[in-house]
Write a protein that holds these residues in place. Structure first.
Motif, PDB file in Angstrom:
ATOM      1  N   VAL A  24       0.857  -1.180   0.000  1.00 44.70           N
ATOM      2  CA  VAL A  24       0.000   0.000   0.000  1.00 44.70           C
ATOM      3  C   VAL A  24       0.895   1.231   0.000  1.00 44.70           C
ATOM      4  CG1 VAL A  24      -1.816   1.246   1.204  1.00 44.70           C
ATOM      5  CG2 VAL A  24      -1.768  -1.247   1.278  1.00 44.70           C
ATOM      6  N   ASP A  25       0.695   2.115  -0.980  1.00 44.50           N
ATOM      7  CA  ASP A  25       1.503   3.320  -1.094  1.00 44.50           C
ATOM      8  C   ASP A  25       0.752   4.547  -0.585  1.00 44.50           C
ATOM      9  OD1 ASP A  25       3.833   4.797  -1.952  1.00 44.50           O
ATOM     10  OD2 ASP A  25       2.621   5.519  -3.620  1.00 44.50           O
ATOM     11  N   GLN A  26      -0.486   4.732  -1.029  1.00 41.28           N
ATOM     12  CA  GLN A  26      -1.281   5.878  -0.609  1.00 41.28           C
ATOM     13  C   GLN A  26      -2.719   5.443  -0.360  1.00 41.28           C
ATOM     14  OE1 GLN A  26      -0.698   9.795  -2.420  1.00 41.28           O
ATOM     15  NE2 GLN A  26       0.509   8.739  -3.984  1.00 41.28           N
ATOM     16  N   ILE A  27      -3.380   6.204   0.519  1.00 45.79           N
ATOM     17  CA  ILE A  27      -4.777   5.945   0.855  1.00 45.79           C
ATOM     18  C   ILE A  27      -5.517   7.275   0.777  1.00 45.79           C
ATOM     19  CG2 ILE A  27      -6.363   5.054   2.600  1.00 45.79           C
ATOM     20  CD1 ILE A  27      -3.674   3.790   3.824  1.00 45.79           C
ATOM     21  N   ILE A  39      -9.858   4.599  -0.978  1.00 48.26           N
ATOM     22  CA  ILE A  39      -9.155   4.221  -2.203  1.00 48.26           C
ATOM     23  C   ILE A  39      -7.709   3.941  -1.825  1.00 48.26           C
ATOM     24  CG2 ILE A  39      -8.485   4.931  -4.528  1.00 48.26           C
ATOM     25  CD1 ILE A  39     -10.877   6.998  -4.232  1.00 48.26           C
ATOM     26  N   CYS A  40      -7.287   2.705  -2.003  1.00 47.84           N
ATOM     27  CA  CYS A  40      -5.921   2.303  -1.682  1.00 47.84           C
ATOM     28  C   CYS A  40      -5.129   2.172  -2.982  1.00 47.84           C
ATOM     29  CB  CYS A  40      -5.906   0.984  -0.936  1.00 47.84           C
ATOM     30  SG  CYS A  40      -6.708   1.057   0.664  1.00 47.84           S
ATOM     31  N   SER A  41      -4.055   2.905  -3.073  1.00 49.21           N
ATOM     32  CA  SER A  41      -3.169   2.850  -4.226  1.00 49.21           C
ATOM     33  C   SER A  41      -2.054   1.861  -3.909  1.00 49.21           C
ATOM     34  CB  SER A  41      -2.599   4.241  -4.500  1.00 49.21           C
ATOM     35  OG  SER A  41      -1.696   4.192  -5.559  1.00 49.21           O
ATOM     36  N   LEU A  42      -1.965   0.801  -4.712  1.00 57.55           N
ATOM     37  CA  LEU A  42      -0.990  -0.267  -4.480  1.00 57.55           C
ATOM     38  C   LEU A  42       0.111  -0.226  -5.527  1.00 57.55           C
ATOM     39  CD1 LEU A  42      -3.488  -3.200  -3.873  1.00 57.55           C
ATOM     40  CD2 LEU A  42      -2.500  -1.679  -2.175  1.00 57.55           C
ATOM     41  N   VAL A  43       1.309  -0.597  -5.123  1.00 61.74           N
ATOM     42  CA  VAL A  43       2.474  -0.650  -6.001  1.00 61.74           C
ATOM     43  C   VAL A  43       3.067  -2.044  -5.861  1.00 61.74           C
ATOM     44  CG1 VAL A  43       4.738   0.346  -6.478  1.00 61.74           C
ATOM     45  CG2 VAL A  43       2.925   1.792  -5.609  1.00 61.74           C
ATOM     46  N   ASN A  44       3.478  -2.654  -6.982  1.00 63.26           N
ATOM     47  CA  ASN A  44       4.116  -3.967  -6.861  1.00 63.26           C
ATOM     48  C   ASN A  44       5.622  -3.863  -7.047  1.00 63.26           C
ATOM     49  OD1 ASN A  44       4.623  -3.945  -9.629  1.00 63.26           O
ATOM     50  ND2 ASN A  44       3.274  -5.640 -10.103  1.00 63.26           N
ATOM     51  N   ASP A  45       6.297  -4.991  -6.904  1.00 62.29           N
ATOM     52  CA  ASP A  45       7.761  -5.013  -6.957  1.00 62.29           C
ATOM     53  C   ASP A  45       8.315  -4.774  -8.357  1.00 62.29           C
ATOM     54  OD1 ASP A  45       6.676  -7.420  -7.725  1.00 62.29           O
ATOM     55  OD2 ASP A  45       8.118  -8.646  -6.646  1.00 62.29           O
ATOM     56  N   GLN A  46       7.444  -4.759  -9.370  1.00 56.06           N
ATOM     57  CA  GLN A  46       7.898  -4.487 -10.734  1.00 56.06           C
ATOM     58  C   GLN A  46       7.473  -3.102 -11.208  1.00 56.06           C
ATOM     59  OE1 GLN A  46       6.140  -7.744 -12.825  1.00 56.06           O
ATOM     60  NE2 GLN A  46       7.915  -9.053 -12.509  1.00 56.06           N
ATOM     61  N   GLY A  47       6.979  -2.278 -10.292  1.00 59.47           N
ATOM     62  CA  GLY A  47       6.590  -0.922 -10.645  1.00 59.47           C
ATOM     63  C   GLY A  47       5.160  -0.781 -11.130  1.00 59.47           C
ATOM     64  N   GLY A  48       4.369  -1.832 -11.043  1.00 63.61           N
ATOM     65  CA  GLY A  48       2.972  -1.758 -11.460  1.00 63.61           C
ATOM     66  C   GLY A  48       2.126  -1.013 -10.436  1.00 63.61           C
ATOM     67  N   LEU A  49       1.050  -0.415 -10.893  1.00 65.87           N
ATOM     68  CA  LEU A  49       0.130   0.325 -10.038  1.00 65.87           C
ATOM     69  C   LEU A  49      -1.264  -0.269 -10.136  1.00 65.87           C
ATOM     70  CD1 LEU A  49       1.185   3.951 -10.981  1.00 65.87           C
ATOM     71  CD2 LEU A  49       1.795   2.716  -8.911  1.00 65.87           C
ATOM     72  N   ARG A  50      -1.998  -0.189  -9.015  1.00 70.49           N
ATOM     73  CA  ARG A  50      -3.368  -0.690  -8.995  1.00 70.49           C
ATOM     74  C   ARG A  50      -4.114   0.028  -7.875  1.00 70.49           C
ATOM     75  NH1 ARG A  50      -4.260  -7.001  -7.780  1.00 70.49           N
ATOM     76  NH2 ARG A  50      -4.283  -6.433  -5.606  1.00 70.49           N
ATOM     77  N   ASN A  51      -5.375   0.329  -8.069  1.00 71.00           N
ATOM     78  CA  ASN A  51      -6.197   0.942  -7.032  1.00 71.00           C
ATOM     79  C   ASN A  51      -7.270  -0.025  -6.586  1.00 71.00           C
ATOM     80  OD1 ASN A  51      -4.858   3.391  -7.052  1.00 71.00           O
ATOM     81  ND2 ASN A  51      -6.251   4.320  -8.518  1.00 71.00           N
ATOM     82  N   LEU A  52      -7.506  -0.058  -5.288  1.00 65.68           N
ATOM     83  CA  LEU A  52      -8.611  -0.812  -4.718  1.00 65.68           C
ATOM     84  C   LEU A  52      -9.569   0.180  -4.089  1.00 65.68           C
ATOM     85  CD1 LEU A  52      -6.949  -3.824  -2.856  1.00 65.68           C
ATOM     86  CD2 LEU A  52      -8.268  -3.881  -4.949  1.00 65.68           C
ATOM     87  N   ASN A  53     -10.835   0.119  -4.453  1.00 66.78           N
ATOM     88  CA  ASN A  53     -11.847   1.000  -3.881  1.00 66.78           C
ATOM     89  C   ASN A  53     -12.725   0.184  -2.946  1.00 66.78           C
ATOM     90  OD1 ASN A  53     -10.703   2.555  -5.839  1.00 66.78           O
ATOM     91  ND2 ASN A  53     -12.629   3.204  -6.748  1.00 66.78           N
ATOM     92  N   ILE A  54     -12.887   0.670  -1.725  1.00 69.17           N
ATOM     93  CA  ILE A  54     -13.717   0.009  -0.736  1.00 69.17           C
ATOM     94  C   ILE A  54     -14.672   1.050  -0.173  1.00 69.17           C
ATOM     95  CG2 ILE A  54     -13.761  -1.276   1.437  1.00 69.17           C
ATOM     96  CD1 ILE A  54     -10.464  -1.017  -0.160  1.00 69.17           C
ATOM     97  N   SER A  80       2.638  -5.281   2.648  1.00 66.04           N
ATOM     98  CA  SER A  80       3.052  -4.200   3.527  1.00 66.04           C
ATOM     99  C   SER A  80       2.186  -2.962   3.338  1.00 66.04           C
ATOM    100  CB  SER A  80       4.511  -3.830   3.247  1.00 66.04           C
ATOM    101  OG  SER A  80       4.904  -2.701   3.992  1.00 66.04           O
ATOM    102  N   ALA A  81       2.051  -2.217   4.442  1.00 66.68           N
ATOM    103  CA  ALA A  81       1.368  -0.926   4.396  1.00 66.68           C
ATOM    104  C   ALA A  81       2.193   0.118   5.137  1.00 66.68           C
ATOM    105  CB  ALA A  81      -0.022  -1.030   5.001  1.00 66.68           C
ATOM    106  N   ARG A  82       3.423  -0.211   5.430  1.00 67.95           N
ATOM    107  CA  ARG A  82       4.289   0.741   6.137  1.00 67.95           C
ATOM    108  C   ARG A  82       4.566   1.941   5.243  1.00 67.95           C
ATOM    109  NH1 ARG A  82       5.260  -1.051  10.807  1.00 67.95           N
ATOM    110  NH2 ARG A  82       5.723  -3.215  11.255  1.00 67.95           N
ATOM    111  N   GLN A  83       4.613   3.083   5.842  1.00 66.42           N
ATOM    112  CA  GLN A  83       4.884   4.359   5.166  1.00 66.42           C
ATOM    113  C   GLN A  83       3.801   4.739   4.155  1.00 66.42           C
ATOM    114  OE1 GLN A  83       8.799   3.841   3.564  1.00 66.42           O
ATOM    115  NE2 GLN A  83       9.782   4.096   5.551  1.00 66.42           N
ATOM    116  N   ALA A  84       2.616   4.146   4.290  1.00 68.52           N
ATOM    117  CA  ALA A  84       1.503   4.540   3.421  1.00 68.52           C
ATOM    118  C   ALA A  84       0.993   5.905   3.871  1.00 68.52           C
ATOM    119  CB  ALA A  84       0.384   3.506   3.491  1.00 68.52           C
ATOM    120  N   ARG A  85       0.771   6.799   2.927  1.00 66.46           N
ATOM    121  CA  ARG A  85       0.288   8.142   3.230  1.00 66.46           C
ATOM    122  C   ARG A  85      -1.224   8.169   3.095  1.00 66.46           C
ATOM    123  NH1 ARG A  85       4.650   8.679  -0.535  1.00 66.46           N
ATOM    124  NH2 ARG A  85       3.006   8.677  -2.088  1.00 66.46           N
TER     125      ARG A  85
END
Length: 126
Positions: A24-27, A39-54, A80-85
């Motif tokens: 988790v990068d940003q919320i 809205i959770c903005s997710l980042v993967n280890d290959q630089g991909g981005l994805r949003n989850l809306n709850i 991980s969600a450490r350092q998520a803004r």
């Protein structure tokens, strides 16, 4: 038989892995009447981005953030969600300065619930 790239041609892309690990990068929080959308903005280890809306069934930001953290941690591939803004979405801010303000208390609530749920999921897998 695999073809080699011609000189000056780019090599073929690496295949997409079936299981990528996300963090988790940003919320962002958005009020919708009596509910709060997280809205959770997710980042993967290959630089991909994805949003989850709850959409949480509450108007209380703490409960909404904890609800979203359970959902995201229960996915299984978010490590991980450490350092998520955490910020309120642009529609919710009153001044431009509000866009920059992070809600540290809600960040802590999200991280605590995320870690508890992730720990429970890992315990079940053992």
């Amino acid at each position: 038989m695999a073809r080699r790239p011609r000189p000056g041609q780019r090599p073929p892309h690496e295949p997409i892995r079936a299981t990528s690990m996300w963090r988790v990068d940003q919320i962002f929080l958005v009020r919708h009447g009596q509910r709060i959308e997280v809205i959770c903005s997710l980042v993967n280890d290959q630089g991909g981005l994805r949003n989850l809306n709850i959409v949480a069934p509450t108007s209380d930001p703490v409960k909404a953030v904890r609800h979203a953290a359970k959902f995201v941690a229960g996915k299984g591939n978010v490590f991980s969600a450490r350092q998520a803004r955490l910020r309120w979405a642009r529609e919710q801010v009153v001044t431009e300065q509000d866009e920059l303000i992070r809600d540290y208390q809600l960040e802590d609530e999200f991280l605590d619930e995320f870690e508890e749920t992730l720990s429970a999921v890992r315990d079940q897998m053992r």
